[in-house]
Motif scaffolding. Structure first.
Motif, PDB file in Angstrom:
ATOM      1  N   THR A  73      77.883  93.721 -23.085  1.00 17.35           N
ATOM      2  CA  THR A  73      78.792  92.823 -23.734  1.00 17.35           C
ATOM      3  C   THR A  73      79.890  93.658 -24.118  1.00 17.35           C
ATOM      4  O   THR A  73      79.922  94.390 -25.028  1.00 17.35           O
TER       5      THR A  73
ATOM      6  N   GLN B 171      72.362  92.229 -31.599  1.00 13.64           N
ATOM      7  CA  GLN B 171      72.546  91.492 -30.674  1.00 13.64           C
ATOM      8  C   GLN B 171      73.282  90.188 -31.151  1.00 13.64           C
ATOM      9  O   GLN B 171      74.354  89.916 -30.288  1.00 13.64           O
ATOM     10  N   LEU B 172      72.985  89.909 -32.033  1.00 17.68           N
ATOM     11  CA  LEU B 172      73.930  88.514 -32.265  1.00 17.68           C
ATOM     12  C   LEU B 172      75.243  88.906 -32.731  1.00 17.68           C
ATOM     13  O   LEU B 172      76.290  88.058 -32.536  1.00 17.68           O
TER      14      LEU B 172
ATOM     15  N   ALA C 149      73.254  79.668 -32.174  1.00 17.70           N
ATOM     16  CA  ALA C 149      72.878  80.290 -31.048  1.00 17.70           C
ATOM     17  C   ALA C 149      72.444  79.042 -29.921  1.00 17.70           C
ATOM     18  O   ALA C 149      72.866  79.294 -28.971  1.00 17.70           O
TER      19      ALA C 149
ATOM     20  N   SER D 168      71.708  85.865 -19.810  1.00 17.66           N
ATOM     21  CA  SER D 168      71.666  86.750 -21.103  1.00 17.66           C
ATOM     22  C   SER D 168      73.129  86.420 -21.637  1.00 17.66           C
ATOM     23  O   SER D 168      73.990  86.563 -20.821  1.00 17.66           O
ATOM     24  N   PRO D 169      73.148  86.259 -22.843  1.00 19.54           N
ATOM     25  CA  PRO D 169      74.588  86.407 -23.447  1.00 19.54           C
ATOM     26  C   PRO D 169      75.235  87.612 -23.382  1.00 19.54           C
ATOM     27  O   PRO D 169      76.479  87.582 -23.679  1.00 19.54           O
ATOM     28  N   HIS D 170      74.560  88.574 -23.064  1.00 19.82           N
ATOM     29  CA  HIS D 170      75.215  89.966 -22.532  1.00 19.82           C
ATOM     30  C   HIS D 170      75.515  89.931 -21.398  1.00 19.82           C
ATOM     31  O   HIS D 170      76.149  91.134 -21.030  1.00 19.82           O
TER      32      HIS D 170
ATOM     33  N   PRO E 119      81.260  86.834 -23.719  1.00 22.80           N
ATOM     34  CA  PRO E 119      81.334  86.038 -24.862  1.00 22.80           C
ATOM     35  C   PRO E 119      82.312  86.387 -25.944  1.00 22.80           C
ATOM     36  O   PRO E 119      82.745  85.605 -26.669  1.00 22.80           O
TER      37      PRO E 119
ATOM     38  N   TYR F 137      77.224  88.992 -29.573  1.00 21.77           N
ATOM     39  CA  TYR F 137      77.206  87.630 -29.013  1.00 21.77           C
ATOM     40  C   TYR F 137      78.349  87.005 -29.835  1.00 21.77           C
ATOM     41  O   TYR F 137      79.467  86.353 -29.327  1.00 21.77           O
TER      42      TYR F 137
END
Ligand SMILES: C[C@](O)(CO)[C@H](O)COP(=O)(O)OP(=O)(O)OC[C@H]1O[C@@H](n2ccc(N)nc2=O)[C@H](O)[C@@H]1O
Ligand SMILES: Nc1ncnc2c1ncn2[C@@H]1O[C@H](COP(=O)(O)OP(=O)(O)OP(=O)(O)O)[C@@H](O)[C@H]1O
Length: 444
Positions: free
Chosen positions: A251, A217-218, A409, A422-424, A437, A221
């Motif tokens: 993303t 996930q990161l 983060a 959500s970052p996504h 992002p 991101y």
């Protein structure tokens, strides 16, 4: 005359692509993280008694087969470099193409890399890895990576490679477009969008840390692709298709110079469900699931070598998935015969089918065909691994020089303009590409 040799060469995605200034030779300095994915072109090299011929099937059916084709150029370059007399010894090449043409997934580069390895074995040239890599770099910036595979950072034009520590398996939903994009045109569009000097490109330490930790996930991101905005400027269809990804809170990035769109998904099942719906969207040529990382060019033993009938059946299967399945789907038997692949092709031919007593050959051929095309990357055996890799300058920052992912983060906790919590998540709009992002415009 010897037997045909088949290799398969993977396409790539760029998980990170920072573009620097234009160099004197017209290329741009890059800092990019490549990952090879489970979407392959099959290249078969059959010996002939002079000259280079090429035929193509699958997605390559309409491509030129003359000396403008990268595969033909690769065979000719290898012959020149190794002193092979093409008036006496030649090759008939056949490529079954699954990697989209002009899609940013290194389709032509994969064919060039595969041709180098297949012809090297066919002609017994035994070119050292450093000369093979130099030949590859002359053919195209992405060709060296297609030889190497895995996950690697590329500097220079992208040809100065270092394999990266990257944990975890990544599952991607991929949407290919009916219309491709020209790589030089996208770089030109990037240039026209610059108002001042472009800083030297680098890969953010937080991104490398996320890769090393296997935090998928990161990785999504912190992913970045400086060619995304210019590619989307040039490709209205891709802008529209992004809406689909945004509606599903994915993303989304382009692959390389686009216009292929990719997004990590949490499971193959979810990806396949989305792919089925995506195939009906305007501008979309195909949608499917791939996984990474996979190894670079690999030999395919005779008994698994492609047949046109099998290729057609596979390519037209409604749920065709170029993915890694859970191990138990095939059972260990499917690869029980692979031990012969551990040997160098120059010591023992990996194509010797005399080992008929193995359990792979006792499976039905269609089961085995299916298995080899879907086999998990961690089981693949690269017969001639390219272990010696060139890289000129920068070292990857040591762990203690990198900010912790948590610290970064936190700094990025606020969602980008237009994005959800959500970052996504990103909010699509009609004709304007949604911000994600990964979109460099979010930095401004
Ligand atoms: C966008 C990427 O796919 C990222 O991996 C690659 O940089 C492109 O690699 P490629 O398709 O192998 O590209 P090449 O065949 O080497 O170059 C095609 C053209 O793209 C532009 N190009 C390519 C690579 C680079 N670092 N800078 C560039 O400006 C140049 O105009 C070049 O003439
Ligand atoms: N074997 C080949 N396969 C695909 N394209 C080829 C090949 N040989 C030459 N080409 C030409 O190269 C151009 C770029 O095609 P390619 O599929 O390599 O693009 P790409 O995947 O976007 O490349 P990259 O991701 O490396 O920038 C096409 O216009 C095509 O006509």
């Amino acid at each position: 005359m010897g037997k045909p040799i088949t290799v398969r060469a993977p396409g790539k995605v760029n998980l990170y692509l920072a573009v620097g200034p234009t160099r004197a030779d017209g290329f741009h300095d890059l800092a990019t993280v490549f990952q090879a994915v489970s979407l392959y072109d099959d290249i078969t090299a059959t010996p002939n008694d002079g000259g280079i011929t090429l035929s193509m099937s699958g997605l390559g059916e309409h491509l030129p087969v003359d000396d403008t084709n990268l595969a033909v150029r690769a065979a000719a370059a290898l012959a020149r470099e190794a002193g092979v007399d093409l008036t006496e010894t030649g090759v008939d090449l056949h490529i079954h193409k699954r990697i989209p043409v002009a899609g940013g997934m290194a389709g032509g580069s994969a064919d060039a890399a595969g041709t180098l390895i297949a012809c090297d074995a066919l002609w017994g040239t035994k070119l050292p890895n450093d000369r093979l890599l130099a030949l590859a770099a002359d053919l195209g910036s992405d060709v060296p990576f297609c030889l190497l595979g895995g996950t690697a950072v590329g500097y220079g034009r992208g040809e100065n490679l270092t394999p990266l520590l990257a944990r975890g398996t990544y599952t991607y939903l991929v949407a290919t477009m009916l219309e491709g994009l020209s790589t030089p045109a996208v770089f030109k569009e990037f240039d026209s969008g610059q108002s001042g000097p472009v800083p030297p490109p680098e890969v953010a330490p937080t991104f490398l840390r996320a890769l090393a930790q296997g935090d998928t996930q990161l990785v999504a991101y912190f992913g970045r692709n400086d060619l995304m905005s210019p590619a989307l400027e040039l490709h209205r269809g891709a802008r529209h298709v992004m809406e689909f990804f945004c509606q599903h809170s994915l993303t989304v990035m382009i692959s390389g110079s686009g216009p292929t769109l990719i997004a990590q998904v949490e499971s193959v099942e979810r990806g396949e469900g989305l792919a089925e719906r995506l195939r009906n969207w305007p501008h979309v040529a195909d949608a499917f699931v791939v996984t990474g990382p996979v190894t670079g060019v690999e030999f395919v033993p005779d008994r698994y070598a492609p047949s046109r009938t099998r290729d057609r059946a596979l390519d037209s299967h409604p749920n065709r998935t170029r993915d890694q399945r859970p191990d138990d789907e095939f059972g260990d038997d499917a690869f029980a015969g692979d031990s012969e692949l551990d040997a160098s092709p120059f010591d023992t031919s990996p194509f010797d089918t005399s080992a008929s007593g193995n359990s792979a050959s006792s499976s039905s051929s269609s089961d085995v065909d299916d298995a080899i095309l879907r086999h998990p990357s961690h089981r693949s055996r690269t017969v001639r691994p390219l272990l010696r890799v060139i890289r000129n300058d920068d070292e990857i920052p040591p762990d203690d020089a990198a900010p912790t992912p948590d610290a970064d983060a936190t700094a990025l906790d606020a969602p980008p303009d237009g994005a959800g919590t959500s970052p996504h998540a990103a909010t699509p709009s009609d004709d304007v590409p949604p911000r994600t992002p990964n979109d460099p415009r979010t930095d401004t």
